[in-house]
Scaffold this motif. Structure first.
Motif, mmCIF file in Angstrom:
data_model
loop_
_atom_site.group_PDB
_atom_site.id
_atom_site.type_symbol
_atom_site.label_atom_id
_atom_site.label_comp_id
_atom_site.label_asym_id
_atom_site.label_seq_id
_atom_site.Cartn_x
_atom_site.Cartn_y
_atom_site.Cartn_z
ATOM 1 N N GLU A 280 0.807 -1.220 0.000
ATOM 2 C CA GLU A 280 0.000 0.000 0.000
ATOM 3 C C GLU A 280 0.844 1.275 0.000
ATOM 4 N N SER A 300 -0.175 -5.533 4.579
ATOM 5 C CA SER A 300 -1.376 -6.283 4.204
ATOM 6 C C SER A 300 -0.902 -7.652 3.729
ATOM 7 N N GLN A 302 -2.447 -9.378 1.555
ATOM 8 C CA GLN A 302 -3.132 -9.607 0.284
ATOM 9 C C GLN A 302 -2.302 -10.365 -0.757
ATOM 10 N N ARG A 323 1.228 -0.101 9.778
ATOM 11 C CA ARG A 323 1.294 1.119 8.969
ATOM 12 C C ARG A 323 2.021 2.189 9.769
ATOM 13 N N GLU A 325 1.903 5.190 10.047
ATOM 14 C CA GLU A 325 1.097 6.386 9.803
ATOM 15 C C GLU A 325 1.752 7.576 10.507
ATOM 16 N N LEU A 333 -4.157 3.362 13.325
ATOM 17 C CA LEU A 333 -3.269 2.665 14.251
ATOM 18 C C LEU A 333 -1.989 2.328 13.510
ATOM 19 N N TYR A 336 -2.637 -2.963 13.393
ATOM 20 C CA TYR A 336 -4.062 -3.269 13.523
ATOM 21 C C TYR A 336 -4.354 -4.676 13.039
ATOM 22 N N GLU A 340 -8.659 -10.314 5.999
ATOM 23 C CA GLU A 340 -8.514 -10.216 4.542
ATOM 24 C C GLU A 340 -8.968 -11.513 3.879
ATOM 25 N N GLU A 473 -14.167 4.682 6.202
ATOM 26 C CA GLU A 473 -13.746 3.456 5.511
ATOM 27 C C GLU A 473 -13.424 2.324 6.489
ATOM 28 N N VAL A 474 -14.100 1.204 6.328
ATOM 29 C CA VAL A 474 -13.751 0.025 7.132
ATOM 30 C C VAL A 474 -13.191 -1.106 6.272
ATOM 31 N N ARG A 480 -7.944 -7.681 -8.947
ATOM 32 C CA ARG A 480 -6.495 -7.552 -9.107
ATOM 33 C C ARG A 480 -6.105 -7.677 -10.579
HETATM 34 O O1 4AD Z 1 -7.524 0.094 2.229
HETATM 35 P P1 4AD Z 1 -6.361 -0.709 2.736
HETATM 36 O O2 4AD Z 1 -5.055 -0.043 2.824
HETATM 37 O O3 4AD Z 1 -6.313 -1.983 1.816
HETATM 38 C C1 4AD Z 1 -5.384 -2.946 1.855
HETATM 39 O O4 4AD Z 1 -4.468 -3.022 2.657
HETATM 40 C C2 4AD Z 1 -5.633 -4.061 0.913
HETATM 41 N N1 4AD Z 1 -4.324 -4.609 0.532
HETATM 42 C C3 4AD Z 1 -6.493 -5.069 1.583
HETATM 43 C C4 4AD Z 1 -6.866 -6.209 0.674
HETATM 44 O O5 4AD Z 1 -7.399 -5.976 -0.380
HETATM 45 N N2 4AD Z 1 -6.594 -7.423 1.094
HETATM 46 O O6 4AD Z 1 -6.722 -1.275 4.158
HETATM 47 C C5 4AD Z 1 -7.839 -2.076 4.335
HETATM 48 C C6 4AD Z 1 -8.547 -1.709 5.618
HETATM 49 C C7 4AD Z 1 -9.075 -0.291 5.662
HETATM 50 O O7 4AD Z 1 -10.317 -0.190 5.030
HETATM 51 C C8 4AD Z 1 -9.162 -0.042 7.124
HETATM 52 O O8 4AD Z 1 -10.333 -0.591 7.651
HETATM 53 C C9 4AD Z 1 -7.992 -0.804 7.666
HETATM 54 O O9 4AD Z 1 -7.640 -1.768 6.714
HETATM 55 N N3 4AD Z 1 -6.861 0.085 7.903
HETATM 56 C C10 4AD Z 1 -6.516 0.560 9.106
HETATM 57 N N4 4AD Z 1 -7.050 0.397 10.327
HETATM 58 C C11 4AD Z 1 -6.465 1.020 11.362
HETATM 59 N N5 4AD Z 1 -5.352 1.774 11.244
HETATM 60 C C12 4AD Z 1 -4.772 1.967 10.042
HETATM 61 N N6 4AD Z 1 -3.668 2.690 9.949
HETATM 62 C C13 4AD Z 1 -5.361 1.343 8.912
HETATM 63 N N7 4AD Z 1 -5.055 1.311 7.591
HETATM 64 C C14 4AD Z 1 -5.977 0.552 7.003
#
Ligand code: 4AD
Length: 550
Positions: A280, A300, A302, A323, A325, A333, A336, A340, A473-474, A480
């Motif tokens: 990501e 992730s 994924q 992350r 962040e 967070l 977290y 997936e 966003e959850v 892909r």
């Molecule tokens: O949208 P994200 O970044 O998507 C992915 O990581 C994909 N690779 C997932 C996949 O397709 N298998 O993150 C997915 C979800 C977000 O919608 C959010 O709910 C959560 O992960 N998320 C976090 N939760 C808490 N703290 C953070 N820093 C987060 N970043 C993402």
């Protein structure tokens, strides 16, 4: 008659002020309070050169003030004396209490060891033995009511007679662990107790005391304590009602996901946390030295899930994602829990239908657990199960929606196609629409390298964010890229060296397939379900910028 001097400009009101010309008082009331009526008072007002006899009205006011002060002091002295007497009486009672010894009566029927949460009706009327920690203590008349806690289960225990007079009963503190023995009876109608019953103790013993006074549990982590203190003492905060309820629902939530995936025949795998590839974007990678090689904590799972589609079919995992962040928000967070899933040979519409099913099924499953449902209702009384179908909205429609309402982008201008929809704008949408939204078809430029382009519009991807009221966003998901060369071109466009991704590329070489998946942030989902202010409350020991302890 002695003259007392008051200089309203230079005087000083202190206990040792003599009130002479050389050292006058500052106010008539203080001078009067200290010297009383039998004196003559002379006052020099501000900007006046001479002392003049105090005016009658001023003297009367000063006399009233002195009178009130004297009464107040007398009342305070009375109170202090009464408190001292009470304290002495308490000490005397406690001193006597130390001499009271209790023992279990060997003539009584053998007590049966049960769990505080035991609901078998046969335990009513039985002599039982329970162990737990003090959750609440209340003294009433000669009785001591103890709410004993074991995990989330509670039992009211009643100490009476000699038991209630012992030193241990009189000094019982929250979190003390103890054993209580006695008969278990239903409480009379109209009285409230957990499971409507109480243990009428004939014996108890302390297993380990918890401190009282300044060090007491409630002093260290008050229910309304400030967020930093509660986080610093998270190991204690977790014993509070709300924190333990959240962790309980979280446990139920994970079980519900496992059940739902099992029902769908989706297999669980466990991809690595230590990786050498990004998923990501490089900005949020935590890097580490892996025996001399640069590696990362995974963002992730994924990419790894994708690689096992060919060997296991549809797969899922519940693993940690990391992350780095840089912003501290209530929904980000550093570590977290990421739920997936990856599905083989599907279309984008099928992916959306699957997501809708999983979210609704998981909520139904949680609702089947009466305790979890009760806890959710307690903290989020307005919660209603989302109705299907979820609202579907394309990214381009969301941009129009924001423009129509004059909601600006991060730079403060009107949203245009290609903008990231910032957290605040997203919150505006979810709060106004107030139901789950499938926000789809994001532009290629603002999404990750691996996303498949839409057939009907090459500018956008087959991607979806699931937005929930209160959180935003959850879920993030997409189809892909499954063509080998198209994926290589995507790496090039993003400036990523594809060599580390040989294993991911090979999937496109050995019998590729249209596939897609998603990641759901467990803490965010829980925050939505229980209406939590922040995802930090949904983590056992939250990790975010500035917090990696306890
Ligand atoms: O949208 P994200 O970044 O998507 C992915 O990581 C994909 N690779 C997932 C996949 O397709 N298998 O993150 C997915 C979800 C977000 O919608 C959010 O709910 C959560 O992960 N998320 C976090 N939760 C808490 N703290 C953070 N820093 C987060 N970043 C993402």
């Amino acid at each position: 008659m002695t003259v007392i001097y008051i200089d309203e400009e230079k005087g000083i009101d202190a206990n040792d002020t003599p009130g002479t010309v050389a050292s006058p008082f500052n106010s008539l009331s203080q001078a009067y309070l200290q010297h009383g009526p039998e004196k003559e008072y002379r006052v020099r007002k501000k900007d006046e050169g001479e002392y003049k006899p105090a005016a009658k009205a001023g003297l009367k006011k000063a006399a009233n003030y002195a009178d009130t002060q004297r009464k107040k002091r007398a009342a305070a002295a009375d109170r202090a004396e009464k408190e001292a007497q009470e304290e002495a009486a308490r000490e005397a009672v406690l001193a006597q209490a130390k001499d009271i010894k209790i023992a279990e009566d060997p003539v009584l029927p053998q007590a049966v060891l049960i769990n505080i949460g035991e609901t078998d009706p046969q335990v009513i009327g039985l002599r039982v033995r329970v162990q737990g920690r003090v959750h609440r203590v209340a003294k009433q008349g000669g009785l001591v009511f103890v709410t004993l806690r074991r995990g989330l289960d509670m039992m009211q225990c009643l100490l009476s007679g000699t038991l209630a007079k012992t030193y241990d009963a009189l000094t019982l503190t929250r979190e003390t662990s103890m054993e209580v023995v006695g008969e278990l009876w239903n409480v009379p109608a109209g009285l409230h107790a957990p499971l409507n019953r109480e243990l009428r103790a004939d014996y108890f013993r302390i297993i380990a005391k918890a401190p009282g006074g300044d060090e007491s549990f409630t002093n260290r982590v008050p229910e309304d304590g400030d967020a930093t203190t509660l986080l610093n003492l998270r190991h204690l905060t977790l014993r509070q009602d709300k924190a333990s309820a959240i962790m309980f629902v979280r446990d139920g939530l994970e079980s519900a996901f496992h059940t739902c995936y099992k029902e769908l025949g989706i297999k669980k795998v466990s991809p690595p946390a230590l990786v050498q590839t990004q998923v990501e974007g490089g900005a949020t990678l935590f890097s580490l030295d892996f025996y001399g090689e640069t590696s990362y904590l995974t963002q992730s799972s994924q990419l790894y899930l994708e690689t096992v589609l060919a060997s296991l079919g549809d797969v899922y995992c519940i693993e940690k994602s990391f992350r780095a962040e840089k912003s501290v928000t209530r929904r980000h967070l550093a570590e977290y829990t990421h739920i997936e899933a990856e599905l083989d040979f599907i279309t984008f519409d099928q992916l959306l239908a699957h997501l809708e099913h999983v979210i609704c099924r998981v909520i139904d499953l949680i609702w089947e657990n009466p305790i979890a449902a009760a806890k959710i209702k307690e903290y989020n009384p307005e919660f209603t199960k989302p109705s299907r179908p979820f609202l579907r909205m394309r990214y381009s429609e969301a941009i129009d929606w924001l423009r129509e309402r004059n909601i600006k982008n991060a730079e403060g201008s009107d949203h245009v196609f290609g903008d990231d929809i910032a957290e605040a704008a997203e919150r505006n949408m979810t709060d106004e629409i107030n139901r789950p939204i499938f926000l789809t078809h994001f532009p290629v430029e603002i999404k990750s390298f691996y996303m498949q382009r839409a057939d009907d519009d090459g500018r956008v991807t087959e991607s979806v964010d699931v937005l929930m009221p209160g959180v935003g966003e959850v879920v993030g998901g997409s189809m892909r890229i499954w063509d080998h060369d198209e994926l290589l071109a995507a790496y090039k466009r993003e400036g990523i060296d594809p060599s580390g991704y040989f294993w991911y590329l090979d999937q496109r070489k050995y019998g590729s397939s249209p596939h897609g998946g998603y990641g759901l942030g467990e803490q965010r989902f829980l925050a939505w379900l229980m209406k939590l202010w922040t995802v930090r409350e949904a983590s056992l020991y939250p990790r975010f910028m500035g917090r990696c302890t306890p």
